[in-house]
Design an enzyme around this catalytic site. Structure first.
Site, short mmCIF file in Angstrom:
data_model
loop_
_atom_site.label_atom_id
_atom_site.label_comp_id
_atom_site.label_asym_id
_atom_site.label_seq_id
_atom_site.Cartn_x
_atom_site.Cartn_y
_atom_site.Cartn_z
N SER A 15 0.83 -1.22 0.00
CA SER A 15 0.00 0.00 0.00
C SER A 15 0.86 1.26 0.00
CB SER A 15 -0.90 0.02 1.22
OG SER A 15 -1.69 -1.13 1.25
N GLU A 35 8.69 -5.29 -6.71
CA GLU A 35 7.95 -6.09 -5.72
C GLU A 35 8.28 -7.55 -5.99
OE1 GLU A 35 5.83 -5.98 -2.97
OE2 GLU A 35 5.86 -8.15 -3.25
N THR A 42 0.84 -6.84 1.79
CA THR A 42 0.15 -7.58 2.84
C THR A 42 -1.33 -7.25 2.87
OG1 THR A 42 2.15 -7.66 4.16
CG2 THR A 42 0.09 -8.00 5.33
N CYS A 43 -1.67 -5.98 2.82
CA CYS A 43 -3.07 -5.59 2.99
C CYS A 43 -3.97 -6.23 1.94
CB CYS A 43 -3.19 -4.06 2.93
SG CYS A 43 -4.89 -3.52 2.95
N CYS A 48 -5.65 -7.30 5.25
CA CYS A 48 -6.94 -6.63 5.47
C CYS A 48 -8.05 -7.05 4.51
CB CYS A 48 -6.79 -5.11 5.33
SG CYS A 48 -5.22 -4.47 5.86
N LYS A 51 -9.00 -10.81 4.63
CA LYS A 51 -9.53 -10.99 6.00
C LYS A 51 -10.97 -10.49 6.10
CE LYS A 51 -9.64 -7.88 8.62
NZ LYS A 51 -8.54 -7.30 9.35
N TYR A 180 -4.74 -8.30 17.25
CA TYR A 180 -5.70 -8.15 16.15
C TYR A 180 -5.91 -9.47 15.39
CZ TYR A 180 -5.27 -2.95 15.91
OH TYR A 180 -5.31 -1.61 16.14
N ILE A 181 -4.79 -10.06 14.94
CA ILE A 181 -4.92 -11.19 14.01
C ILE A 181 -5.52 -12.40 14.71
CG2 ILE A 181 -3.63 -12.76 12.52
CD1 ILE A 181 -1.75 -10.49 11.82
N GLU A 184 -9.26 -11.76 15.39
CA GLU A 184 -10.07 -11.75 14.17
C GLU A 184 -10.20 -13.17 13.60
OE1 GLU A 184 -9.29 -7.18 12.61
OE2 GLU A 184 -8.15 -8.78 11.68
N GLY A 265 2.37 -11.23 16.50
CA GLY A 265 2.99 -9.98 16.10
C GLY A 265 3.69 -10.09 14.76
N ASP A 306 5.13 -0.42 7.74
CA ASP A 306 5.47 -1.42 8.76
C ASP A 306 6.97 -1.63 8.93
OD1 ASP A 306 2.77 -1.73 8.95
OD2 ASP A 306 2.73 -3.87 8.51
N ALA A 344 -9.91 -0.43 13.93
CA ALA A 344 -10.99 -1.39 14.16
C ALA A 344 -10.39 -2.78 14.26
CB ALA A 344 -11.98 -1.35 13.01
N HIS A 439 -32.15 8.70 14.80
CA HIS A 439 -32.94 7.71 15.51
C HIS A 439 -33.72 6.84 14.54
CE1 HIS A 439 -35.08 6.12 18.92
NE2 HIS A 439 -36.22 6.32 18.30
N GLU A 444 -26.62 6.74 18.14
CA GLU A 444 -27.22 7.90 18.81
C GLU A 444 -26.80 7.96 20.28
OE1 GLU A 444 -31.63 7.88 19.38
OE2 GLU A 444 -31.51 5.91 18.45
P1 NDP Z 1 -0.45 -7.72 17.78
O1 NDP Z 1 0.71 -6.89 18.12
O2 NDP Z 1 -1.79 -7.10 17.61
O3 NDP Z 1 -0.60 -8.88 18.84
C1 NDP Z 1 0.43 -9.78 19.07
C2 NDP Z 1 -0.04 -10.74 20.14
O4 NDP Z 1 0.91 -11.77 20.29
C3 NDP Z 1 -0.19 -10.07 21.49
O5 NDP Z 1 -1.35 -10.59 22.10
C4 NDP Z 1 1.07 -10.50 22.21
O6 NDP Z 1 0.91 -10.61 23.61
C5 NDP Z 1 1.29 -11.87 21.64
N1 NDP Z 1 2.68 -12.30 21.67
C6 NDP Z 1 3.77 -11.59 21.26
N2 NDP Z 1 4.89 -12.34 21.39
C7 NDP Z 1 4.50 -13.53 21.89
C8 NDP Z 1 5.20 -14.71 22.23
N3 NDP Z 1 6.52 -14.81 22.08
N4 NDP Z 1 4.49 -15.77 22.69
C9 NDP Z 1 3.15 -15.67 22.82
N5 NDP Z 1 2.43 -14.59 22.52
C10 NDP Z 1 3.11 -13.51 22.05
O7 NDP Z 1 0.00 -8.50 16.45
P2 NDP Z 1 -0.79 -9.31 15.36
O8 NDP Z 1 0.14 -10.36 14.90
O9 NDP Z 1 -2.14 -9.71 15.82
O10 NDP Z 1 -0.98 -8.22 14.22
C11 NDP Z 1 0.15 -7.50 13.72
C12 NDP Z 1 -0.22 -6.07 13.43
O11 NDP Z 1 -0.97 -6.02 12.24
C13 NDP Z 1 -1.11 -5.45 14.48
O12 NDP Z 1 -0.34 -4.83 15.50
C14 NDP Z 1 -1.90 -4.43 13.72
O13 NDP Z 1 -1.25 -3.21 13.77
C15 NDP Z 1 -1.93 -4.99 12.30
N6 NDP Z 1 -3.26 -5.53 12.02
C16 NDP Z 1 -4.30 -4.66 11.96
C17 NDP Z 1 -5.57 -5.12 11.70
C18 NDP Z 1 -6.70 -4.16 11.66
O14 NDP Z 1 -6.45 -2.96 11.51
N7 NDP Z 1 -7.94 -4.62 11.83
C19 NDP Z 1 -5.85 -6.55 11.49
C20 NDP Z 1 -4.68 -7.37 11.61
C21 NDP Z 1 -3.44 -6.87 11.86
P3 NDP Z 1 0.85 -9.31 24.57
O15 NDP Z 1 -0.53 -8.75 24.43
O16 NDP Z 1 1.10 -9.88 25.92
O17 NDP Z 1 1.93 -8.40 24.11
#
Ligand code: NDP
Length: 463
Positions: A15, A35, A42-43, A48, A51, A180-181, A184, A265, A306, A344, A439, A444
């Protein structure tokens, strides 16, 4: 005319990269973009867009149930995973085509190849081994799922990348993570009829979100039938003789599942990119370090999205790219404003949020007014579904500015987008109060919560 092959070379066709290349080419600059996988990044290809299509698919099971209260009898229903995957593929191929068309219409040269930096003005196109020169370079290579490669049996797990293209829908899945992931996909797979377990190392999913949203979403997901294990991680995965997976957790639980997905993550995609040859500084996480204008420590090299590991959201990468083009090619230095970014989570129910959570605001401001409404959305009166919706405003008592808005419920993401405009404009609670309601809608509530539900003083809730 410069002495370089290109005025601007963009590495990465997601993107951020595509937007920058298209805009710069549209200004008459000589632009190339490379690319290694598919344009859209990714998106569009494995994030996104697919998904959200899968989220729509997974809603139908509940919608069929809800129809009964409105007098409809829906006949026997059957879900075909392969149809969904094929239709999703068609749609992302169409979108990828639009991305490519936008680039070529603007006059950018497209390379279908990995590209790596040779030095601060040279890029190697790996498919041909050709080295080209560029005056300015933008690195927009995004991120990739964090590999839990220290986990025993990691090779049997999948990430969200593979989840979109599984050959068949698993009967059961274990998803690791609470962000998030993970959230979802847990809802997607559950809605498609998969026996779903989420395993999260923390206490409650979605760590940085408002506590009311987290708690209620967590409970609602469990009520739907998603099993959530907290305070635990996967400690080992073994492929069993029946081709399923035997998973052991850190608490010693044994789970047998068809798939295990890691969603722990995402990391910047910088390895092997030649950054060190160009002299570009990265941080301990491998992210490219940039200033307010997305410029790296090397004067002619910029990075967005990213790969800089700041805010991992598509619209932020796009916005940063537009700022780079303004700064570099329009002589209009522009910084992105990372404050009050609406976001979201496409969970079920959905989360929409702007600004600070109650906890974050409590650390920043001496006194808060909290306005919140917990209610059953109107649609569920006849459907009989027990799910609750939340509307919550966090207000700084000193100047009555709305500093946080948090919604859990249908279309929360759509509402967050609109609220973000009002909040970005610095609207006060009084502006919300004098706004007429629409309404009957759920939103509201946002303009009819006249009395605070409670106050927070120095971070402590006062009834
Ligand atoms: P996130 O950062 O949202 O969440 C990562 C999760 O993994 C957290 O719950 C974290 O725990 C956990 N975690 C991290 N390291 C470990 C580990 N070693 N062992 C076990 N658990 C672990 O990352 P995602 O992968 O879900 O998504 C990546 C990014 O992509 C998001 O940050 C977001 O910005 C983007 N995204 C956005 C979306 C949207 O806009 N709707 C949809 C999907 C992705 P803890 O909470 O304790 O840190």
């Amino acid at each position: 005319m410069t002495d370089f092959d290109y005025d601007f070379f963009v590495i990465g066709g997601g993107s951020g990269g595509v937007r920058a290349a298209r805009l710069a080419a549209g200004l008459g600059k000589k632009v190339a973009i490379a690319e290694e996988f598919r344009y859209g990044g990714t998106c569009v290809i494995r994030g996104c867009v697919p998904k959200k299509l899968f989220v729509y698919a997974s809603h139908f099971s509940e919608q069929f149930e809800d129809a009964a209260g409105y007098g409809w009898s829906v006949g026997e229903s059957h879900f075909d995973w392969n149809v969904l995957v094929a239709n999703k593929d068609k749609e992302i191929t169409r979108l990828e085509g639009l991305y490519r068309k936008g680039l070529s219409n603007a006059g950018a040269e497209i390379f279908d190849s990995r590209a790596e930096l040779v030095d601060n003005h040279h890029v190697r196109i790996l498919s041909t081994n050709q080295v080209v020169s560029a005056d300015r370079i933008l690195v927009a290579v995004g991120g990739r799922p964090s590999a839990a490669d220290e986990l025993k049996g990691f090779e049997y797990t999948i990430s969200s990348n593979e989840a979109f293209d599984l050959k068949e829908l698993p009967k059961s899945i274990l998803i690791a993570g609470g962000g998030y992931i993970a959230v979802e996909f847990a809802n997607i797979f559950h809605g498609l009829g998969v026996e779903t377990t989420l395993i999260y190392r923390g206490v409650e999913v979605l760590k940085n979100f408002d506590h009311d949203i987290r708690r209620t979403l967590h409970q609602t997901m469990e009520d739907k039938g998603i099993r959530i294990l907290c305070g635990e991680v996967i400690s080992e995965v073994v492929r069993s003789a029946d081709d399923r997976l035997d998973v052991t957790t850190s608490d010693g639980k044994n789970l047998k599942v068809d798939q295990a997905m890691m969603a722990i993550g995402r990391k910047p995609n910088t390895s092997g990119l030649g950054l060190e040859k160009a002299g570009v500084t990265t941080d301990g996480a491998g992210a490219i370090v940039v200033d307010d204008y997305m410029r790296t420590n090397v004067e002619n090299i910029y990075a967005v999205g990213d790969v800089t590991n700041r805010v991992q959201l598509t619209p932020v990468a796009i916005h940063e790219s537009m700022c780079v083009v303004d700064t570099v090619f329009r002589d209009k230095p522009t910084k992105p404003d990372h404050d009050m970014i609406a976001t979201a989570v496409f969970s079920q129910p959905e989360v929409g949020t702007v600004g600070l959570s109650e906890e974050q605001a409590g650390k920043k401001f001496a006194e808060l007014e909290i306005y919140s409404a917990f209610f059953r959305p109107m649609k569920h009166t006849l459907s009989g579904r027990q799910e609750k919706m939340i509307m919550k405003l966090v207000v700084n008592a000193a100047d009555r500015q709305v500093v946080g808005a948090h919604i859990l419920g249908p279309e929360a993401g759509e509402m967050a987008q609109l609220l973000a405009i009002a909040m970005k404009a610095g609207c006060k609670k009084d502006d919300f109060d004098r706004t007429m309601a629409v309404h009957p809608t759920a939103s509201e509530e946002l303009v009819t919560m006249y009395q605070p539900s409670y106050l927070v003083k120095n971070g402590v809730r006062i009834e």
